[in-house]
Design a protein around this motif. Structure first.
Motif, short mmCIF file in Angstrom:
data_model
loop_
_atom_site.label_atom_id
_atom_site.label_comp_id
_atom_site.label_asym_id
_atom_site.label_seq_id
_atom_site.Cartn_x
_atom_site.Cartn_y
_atom_site.Cartn_z
N PRO A 40 -11.69 20.58 -22.75
CA PRO A 40 -10.49 19.73 -22.15
C PRO A 40 -10.15 18.40 -22.30
CG PRO A 40 -11.80 21.26 -20.71
CD PRO A 40 -12.66 20.91 -22.00
N THR A 44 -6.81 16.82 -24.10
CA THR A 44 -5.71 15.98 -23.34
C THR A 44 -5.64 14.90 -24.20
OG1 THR A 44 -6.58 16.59 -21.30
CG2 THR A 44 -5.47 14.62 -21.52
N PRO A 50 -5.02 21.97 -21.67
CA PRO A 50 -6.15 22.49 -21.94
C PRO A 50 -6.23 24.12 -21.82
CG PRO A 50 -6.49 20.72 -20.12
CD PRO A 50 -4.80 21.15 -20.56
N ILE A 52 -8.87 27.78 -21.77
CA ILE A 52 -10.09 28.38 -21.59
C ILE A 52 -10.41 29.34 -22.54
CG2 ILE A 52 -9.39 29.92 -20.00
CD1 ILE A 52 -12.07 29.28 -18.56
N PHE A 94 -17.47 22.62 -18.66
CA PHE A 94 -16.18 22.73 -18.96
C PHE A 94 -15.22 22.68 -17.44
CE2 PHE A 94 -12.46 25.46 -19.13
CZ PHE A 94 -11.93 25.07 -20.48
N SER A 97 -15.14 18.76 -16.68
CA SER A 97 -14.34 17.96 -17.80
C SER A 97 -12.96 18.46 -17.24
CB SER A 97 -14.54 18.17 -18.92
OG SER A 97 -14.45 19.38 -19.40
N LEU A 98 -12.44 19.86 -17.04
CA LEU A 98 -11.22 20.03 -16.67
C LEU A 98 -10.82 19.64 -15.30
CD1 LEU A 98 -9.00 22.05 -17.26
CD2 LEU A 98 -10.08 23.71 -16.34
#
Length: 107
Positions: A40, A44, A50, A52, A94, A97-98
């Motif tokens: 993600p 960005t 982002p 998945i 994940f 960071s998202l």
């Protein structure tokens, strides 16, 4: 006393079972799963929203593929824990960071 020292010398060395190829597969798969967890942030940076789906597919096949490559060295329980652990580590990195990306965009 001499018999005790002979017993100690007869034990196998822990380095006899060290296989560099398996260690490299193990380390590379964990590093790849952790980097995929940071997708993600990279998405960005390149101005994409982002997603998945693709990181999830890559992480799943990386975990299963490395499990297949390591199946001769570890038992079934170890392989299941390896695959499960890699997917959980990917998911946690994940999500973190998202969350960081969404927080940075909102603020």
């Amino acid at each position: 006393m001499a018999a005790r020292f002979r017993e100690k010398d007869m034990r196998p060395s822990p380095l006899e079972h060290l296989n560099l190829g398996n260690a490299l597969v193990f380390g590379f798969s964990w590093m790849l799963v952790m980097v995929i967890g940071l997708m993600p942030i990279f998405e960005t940076i390149i101005q994409r929203p982002p997603s998945i789906s693709m990181p999830a597919v890559i992480a799943f096949f990386t975990a299963v593929g490395s499990g297949v490559a390591l199946r001769r060295q570890y038992g079934w329980v170890g392989l299941v824990l390896h695959i499960f652990g890699q997917i959980l580590i990917w998911l946690s990195i994940f999500v973190m960071s998202l969350a960081a990306v969404l927080y940075a965009r909102a603020g």
